[in-house]
Design a protein around this motif. Structure first.
Motif, mmCIF file in Angstrom:
data_model
loop_
_atom_site.group_PDB
_atom_site.id
_atom_site.type_symbol
_atom_site.label_atom_id
_atom_site.label_comp_id
_atom_site.label_asym_id
_atom_site.label_seq_id
_atom_site.Cartn_x
_atom_site.Cartn_y
_atom_site.Cartn_z
ATOM 1 N N VAL A 1 33.639 -65.702 23.224
ATOM 2 C CA VAL A 1 34.947 -65.862 22.570
ATOM 3 C C VAL A 1 34.825 -66.893 21.454
ATOM 4 C CG1 VAL A 1 37.361 -66.492 22.883
ATOM 5 C CG2 VAL A 1 36.125 -65.338 24.737
ATOM 6 N N PRO A 2 35.069 -66.525 20.202
ATOM 7 C CA PRO A 2 35.018 -67.509 19.113
ATOM 8 C C PRO A 2 36.107 -68.560 19.301
ATOM 9 C CG PRO A 2 35.670 -65.326 18.300
ATOM 10 C CD PRO A 2 35.420 -65.190 19.745
ATOM 11 N N ASP A 3 35.748 -69.822 19.096
ATOM 12 C CA ASP A 3 36.719 -70.900 19.291
ATOM 13 C C ASP A 3 37.142 -71.564 17.994
ATOM 14 O OD1 ASP A 3 34.315 -72.068 18.757
ATOM 15 O OD2 ASP A 3 34.290 -73.373 20.520
ATOM 16 N N THR A 4 36.484 -71.235 16.884
ATOM 17 C CA THR A 4 36.883 -71.724 15.563
ATOM 18 C C THR A 4 36.724 -70.579 14.562
ATOM 19 O OG1 THR A 4 34.673 -72.456 14.909
ATOM 20 C CG2 THR A 4 36.055 -74.057 16.109
ATOM 21 N N PRO A 5 37.432 -70.628 13.440
ATOM 22 C CA PRO A 5 37.227 -69.596 12.426
ATOM 23 C C PRO A 5 35.776 -69.509 11.963
ATOM 24 C CG PRO A 5 39.252 -70.772 11.981
ATOM 25 C CD PRO A 5 38.572 -71.512 13.095
ATOM 26 N N HIS B 1 29.923 -63.153 14.656
ATOM 27 C CA HIS B 1 30.505 -61.967 15.282
ATOM 28 C C HIS B 1 30.590 -60.800 14.298
ATOM 29 C CE1 HIS B 1 31.942 -63.671 19.164
ATOM 30 N NE2 HIS B 1 31.846 -64.814 18.490
ATOM 31 N N SER B 2 30.676 -59.619 14.865
ATOM 32 C CA SER B 2 30.870 -58.416 14.065
ATOM 33 C C SER B 2 32.366 -58.273 13.779
ATOM 34 C CB SER B 2 30.355 -57.182 14.806
ATOM 35 O OG SER B 2 30.594 -56.018 14.049
ATOM 36 N N CYS B 3 32.735 -58.327 12.516
ATOM 37 C CA CYS B 3 34.142 -58.242 12.134
ATOM 38 C C CYS B 3 34.430 -56.867 11.534
ATOM 39 C CB CYS B 3 34.492 -59.335 11.128
ATOM 40 S SG CYS B 3 34.355 -61.015 11.807
ATOM 41 N N GLN C 1 43.998 -61.696 22.017
ATOM 42 C CA GLN C 1 44.065 -62.501 20.808
ATOM 43 C C GLN C 1 43.036 -63.616 20.872
ATOM 44 O OE1 GLN C 1 47.853 -64.297 19.917
ATOM 45 N NE2 GLN C 1 47.134 -65.229 18.006
ATOM 46 N N ILE C 2 42.338 -63.827 19.770
ATOM 47 C CA ILE C 2 41.400 -64.948 19.671
ATOM 48 C C ILE C 2 41.939 -65.941 18.647
ATOM 49 C CG2 ILE C 2 39.427 -63.501 20.301
ATOM 50 C CD1 ILE C 2 38.645 -63.466 17.347
ATOM 51 N N LEU C 3 41.458 -67.149 18.722
ATOM 52 C CA LEU C 3 41.913 -68.246 17.857
ATOM 53 C C LEU C 3 43.435 -68.393 17.896
ATOM 54 C CD1 LEU C 3 39.661 -67.470 14.745
ATOM 55 C CD2 LEU C 3 39.163 -69.007 16.650
ATOM 56 N N PRO C 4 44.033 -68.407 19.092
ATOM 57 C CA PRO C 4 45.499 -68.489 19.180
ATOM 58 C C PRO C 4 46.057 -69.815 18.683
ATOM 59 C CG PRO C 4 44.524 -68.756 21.352
ATOM 60 C CD PRO C 4 43.400 -68.366 20.429
#
Length: 295
Positions: A177-181, A187-189, A257-260
């Protein structure tokens, strides 16, 4: 006697030149015409029409009063028309234009519900991301995302068009899980639009007054966001999309949702109509429903 009725009799008498002509036009007796005029003169304490056995003509005060009476009667008629129209059931065709992603994912479900509520209404919906000319192309209602350009339009603000980042539970279990932008670089976007190398796509997040810019990369790019949503649900990467749509996917457990803690990109959104377009009941009702749903 009603004052507006008496004013109407006075105006018709002034325009037609005699009590008899006014009586015939209004389908009342000449004696009744005389009573209406006499009532106004008694109320005002002045003579409005000089009468002789051969002719009649307006006094100076009568001419001024005649002009004012015409304005009052016109306003009363307009007020009645507005009240009757507001009671009317919306009907007819409404030509609507909206951006592709918002139109297909959020506006289309709203429109079907609206059509259920007002069965005499029809909607012609055109989806395009180009800037349309509503007058030349005949659109009555336009949904627009982004800053407004100057033009003869009546704009009502809606809630901002917010984007959030999401990925499937399976993707996050496999890749973390990414925790910062900044960690999105690992990651694959899933990138919306085809971007030239000299002007790459940017995802902008903010937190605590600071802005974080990301240049997402991945194996899939598309000019249709619904295709990217499908890929995200299937576990192919991180997508950035409209909050209104993704909330449903999150509720159903298909996406997370990530980076909430970060605020994603946001742009103003408005509903517009051409400035010269008459606000009929079908248009007014439709716009009010849009403002209630998306305001």
């Amino acid at each position: 006697m009603d004052r507006l009725t008496s004013m109407n009799v006075f105006v018709r008498t002034s325009e037609l030149g005699s009590f008899a002509a006014a009586a015939e036009a209004l389908r009342i007796s000449p004696q009744m015409v005389a009573k209406h005029i006499a009532r106004l003169e008694t109320r005002l304490g002045t003579v409005l029409i000089n009468r002789t056995t051969r002719r009649q003509h307006l006094t100076d005060i009568g001419r001024s009063y005649y002009e004012r009476c015409k304005l009052v009667l016109a306003e009363a008629e307009a007020a009645d028309a507005i009240a009757l129209e507001m009671k009317a059931t919306p009907s007819g065709v409404i030509r609507v234009n909206a951006p592709v992603t918002f139109g297909s994912s959020a506006l289309a479900p709203f429109i079907t519900q609206y059509l259920d509520k007002f069965p005499e209404t029809q909607v012609e919906l055109t989806l395009t991301d180009r800037m349309v000319d509503p007058v030349e192309e005949g659109y009555e209602v336009i949904l627009r995302i982004g800053e407004l350009s100057d033009g003869p339009m009546i704009a009502s603000p809606l809630r901002p068009y917010r984007l959030i980042a999401c990925a499937s539970p399976g993707y996050l279990a496999q890749h973390g899980v990414p925790d910062t932008p900044a960690s999105l670089a690992q990651h694959s976007c899933l990138v919306y639009g085809i971007w030239p190398p000299q002007d790459p796509c940017r995802w902008i997040f903010s937190k605590d007054g600071k802005t974080h810019e990301v240049h997402p990369t991945g194996r899939l790019r598309a000019n249709d966001w619904r295709a990217l949503l499908h890929a995200a649900v299937k576990g192919y990467g991180v997508t950035l999309g409209p909050e209104d749509v993704l909330n449903e996917e999150i509720t159903q457990g298909r996406l997370v949702q990530i980076l909430p803690d970060y605020t994603g990109p946001s742009r103003p959104m408005h509903v517009l109509t051409p400035a010269g377009l008459r606000q009929t009941v079908k248009i007014r009702c439709f716009i009010n429903a849009i403002k209630e749903a998306f305001g």
